[in-house]
Design an enzyme around this catalytic site. Sequence first.
Site: not given
Ligand code: WQD
Length: 341
Positions: A137, A161, A165, A190
């Site tokens: 990741s 997490y 990894k 992502n």
């Molecule tokens: C994306 C953007 C949020 C939800 C995470 C893990 C990473 C990987 C993938 C793996 C961010 C914003 C989100 C919401 C929002 N994990 N958001 N409202 O945090 O980039 O990555 O998932 O297994 O390790 O950290 O992904 O989809 O949570 O967020 O505004 O209800 O969307 O703040 O900017 P992230 P995410």
Amino acid sequence: MLRQSEKTVLFIPALGKGRKMAKVLVIGGAGYIGSHVVKALLEKGHQAAVYDNLSTGQKVNLFEQAEFIEGDILDSGLLFDTLRNGFDAVVHLAAKKAVGESMEKPNKYSINNIQGSLNILMAMAECGVRHIVFSSSAAVYGMPEYLPVDEAHPLNPINYYGFTKLEIEKFMDWYDRLKDMRYVALRYFNAVGYDSEGKIRGKEKNPQNLLPIIMETAAGVRDGMSVFGSDYDTRDGTCIRDYIHVSDLASAHVLAIEKLIEGMPSAVLNLGTGEGTSVKEMIDAAEKVTGKKLNVTYAGRRAGDPATLIASSEKARNLLGWKPQITDIEEIIRTTWNLEH
Ligand code: WQD
């Protein structure tokens, strides 16, 4: 036993001339990314078997052509009994992956991610299986110090997490040195989208990530959603991420296995598109694709979120000859929306 109708039947073209078929155990193959990997393997004429404890994986994600072993990676005996059946390679995607939960329940992540992965490496070493493709990741990098993030970027995970990894990557490196085991660690950015042919139908339960939350809001499963932070130093104030389609992730796994079997040395590779999409752009595109107006609240920043995270995947492009195919954000959303209605 599963009823025939519960599994998906794929049309599989004949194996191309001169290509070697690999026998691959996909651990976590009933899950979101794993099921796409199984489909990609079968479609390229490889033989796949799925090992999954169905804790988050789903039976509906299984394919008729891939044998299914219901098992846990904490069950060393079953891993050993499975892996001694002549596999050329393992794809390991079985893990707990909720970032927030990993900070509250580190033991769960130590046991499932670290101990579980060690069990796999030990069983592979015992059974003489010499190739592994591991689901890593972007979380191994922590807060980006420069963009785009390449594989030489410092490794400073800011959640447990991401730490698990990174540790597993290090264990694989030692097994390479000590047990002649070659690995490819794929650092996903992502992951989004679903199979565009609609063959994978198992929606993730209780999704935590942006796009599935947007989809559930559009479908009326949720009343509304929050945007976490609108005062970032980005083009519209919301966070920018590198969204990579799951079928493109899947094809990288298949290429990695093929290259490992051909003799490629171990490698760590980022998988992303190199392009960024903001939260607001994602919401606007989703409103366009779905024709629904989303009930969006602008909330405060979420702890630990970098403003922008974009991958350099030059290394994967060069070493694997990989190129993401589904990069248009509306198309990506369409493959996800197809599942909602
Ligand atoms: C994306 C953007 C949020 C939800 C995470 C893990 C990473 C990987 C993938 C793996 C961010 C914003 C989100 C919401 C929002 N994990 N958001 N409202 O945090 O980039 O990555 O998932 O297994 O390790 O950290 O992904 O989809 O949570 O967020 O505004 O209800 O969307 O703040 O900017 P992230 P995410």
